[in-house]
Design an enzyme around this catalytic site. Structure first.
Site: not given
Length: 415
Positions: A164, A166, A282, A295, A302-303, A385
């Site tokens: 996950s 990246g 996505e 995906e 999160d977006t 984050r």
């Protein structure tokens, strides 16, 4: 119509609905808040103490959720009515057993397992549902990867089938980069449940124009889709998102079709008639307008944090309602911002080593139409984050600028 009987609002009663969060980060925190507002008792688990959701839940547990024995012991101790996976590093076989024993897994144990396995998910999307995707192949060894990369062509993208954000992902521009890509995939893979070697997916590097997230909700009332969310990523992690994404009508129609199809496909094979919750679908949009499935996350995305300012019911409220058996219809997922207005979010990423302290909240929130969420994660080790700024604007560009300005006005120090 399936109806769920939940005992709500009885924190000191003998039979309150108990929800076990597996993963207590910033997304889990908002889910916990939404559930507690509806009277659910929330137990928040994560691999470390003082995770964001643990700070607002009724109970907190620290456990290695990828360890099957540890997770089984946690479930036996908590005795939840609902289990909510909020991360991917989970022993999914234990979820299947819990579901068989009568515990409801959100959206289902089989869906969670499918979505965290790129091979299973891509096979479902491409082979079973016929959805458009990037050209791809799978490989289980370095030699197979070399052959797959040659067949796909360069440049190509190599990813572990289980990872996950990246992790383990590489862009390979020529044959001499395949060995390094294989090594990176093995180092970045999820280590539990895969054996000694991770299979990888090889995808053609497409002529990408932009990415979209389609938040899609499965509930007792069926499947509905929120307005599209535009996004910007950096190093595989979300940095900005905005809603609504300004896309041509034909792109929007295809995006909605794909989102409906993949969620309906997952629900159909769930093995339960209560496969309810939010899915983050996505999508890639190519420069020629082609829309490709990438995906899907079987949980808030999160977006989708932008929905905390753009919609009356955020993705977290929608997730809570859906899992409790509340009908979610088109009107529930509508934008709640004035006409000719847009909303944006900007991730607050902190670099350093130590505890993050936030200052100048008065300056950050001085203007109307902005907001912040501080995640209160216990520490930073490198970059992490740690919050999100939210803003409204007359258009997407203004909303994004205001979100950035709000984030920059909030001063952060490492102590």
């Amino acid at each position: 119509m399936t109806k769920i009987d939940c005992a709500l609002g009885t924190p000191n009663g003998k039979h309150p609905t108990r929800a076990l969060l597996l993963g207590s980060g910033e997304l889990g925190k908002e889910v916990a808040i939404s559930l507690t507002r509806l009277g659910v008792r929330v137990i928040a688990a994560d691999s470390y103490a003082d995770a964001p959701a643990q700070q607002v839940a009724h109970e907190a547990r620290v456990v290695d959720m990828a360890n099957a024995d540890a997770l089984r012991a946690l479930i036996d101790d908590v005795r939840p009515n609902i289990i909510i996976p909020e991360v991917e590093a989970i022993a999914t076989s234990v979820l299947e057993t819990a579901e068989h024993d009568g515990v409801r897994v959100v959206p289902s144990a089989r869906i969670a397992a499918t979505c965290m396995d790129r091979e299973a998910l891509r096979t479902l999307a491409s082979d079973e549902l016929g959805l458009p995707t990037t050209p791809f192949r799978f490989a289980g060894s370095l030699d197979e990867l070399k052959a797959a990369a040659d067949a796909i062509g360069f440049p190509c993208v190599v990813k572990p089938i289980m990872s996950s954000s990246g992790h383990g992902q590489s862009v390979v521009h020529a044959a001499d980069g395949v060995d390094d890509a294989w090594t990176a995939a093995q180092q970045g893979r999820r280590t539990h449940g895969e054996g000694d070697v991770s299979r990888v997916i090889v995808e053609r590097l497409v002529d990408l124009d932009y990415e979209l997230t389609m938040l899609t909700v499965s509930s007792v009332a069926g499947v509905v889709v929120c307005e599209p969310i535009g996004q910007r990523q950096q190093d595989g992690d979300y940095r900005d998102s905005w809603q609504p994404a300004q896309v041509p009508a034909d792109v929007l129609d295809e995006a909605r079709r794909i989102a409906h199809a993949v969620v309906e496909g997952l629900v159909a094979r769930a093995g339960t008639d209560t496969a309810w919750g939010v899915f983050g679908v996505e999508l890639f949009v190519l420069r020629d307008g082609t829309v490709l499935f990438n995906e899907v996350s079987p949980r808030p995305h999160d977006t989708g944090m932008v929905t905390m300012i753009s919609q009356r019911l955020s993705e977290f409220d929608l997730h809570a309602r859906a899992m409790l058996g509340v009908p979610v219809k088109d009107g529930h997922v509508a934008l709640d911002i004035p006409k000719y207005t847009a909303a944006a979010s900007h991730a607050i990423v902190v670099e350093g080593h130590g505890e993050a302290e936030f200052h100048d909240l008065d300056e950050a929130l001085a203007q109307p139409g902005v907001d912040v969420r501080v995640f209160a994660k216990p520490k930073v080790d490198g970059h992490r984050r740690m919050g999100v700024a939210l803003a409204l604007g007359q258009d997407v560009e203004e909303a994004r600028v205001r979100a950035v300005e709000t984030a920059q006005a909030l001063q952060v120090s490492i102590v």
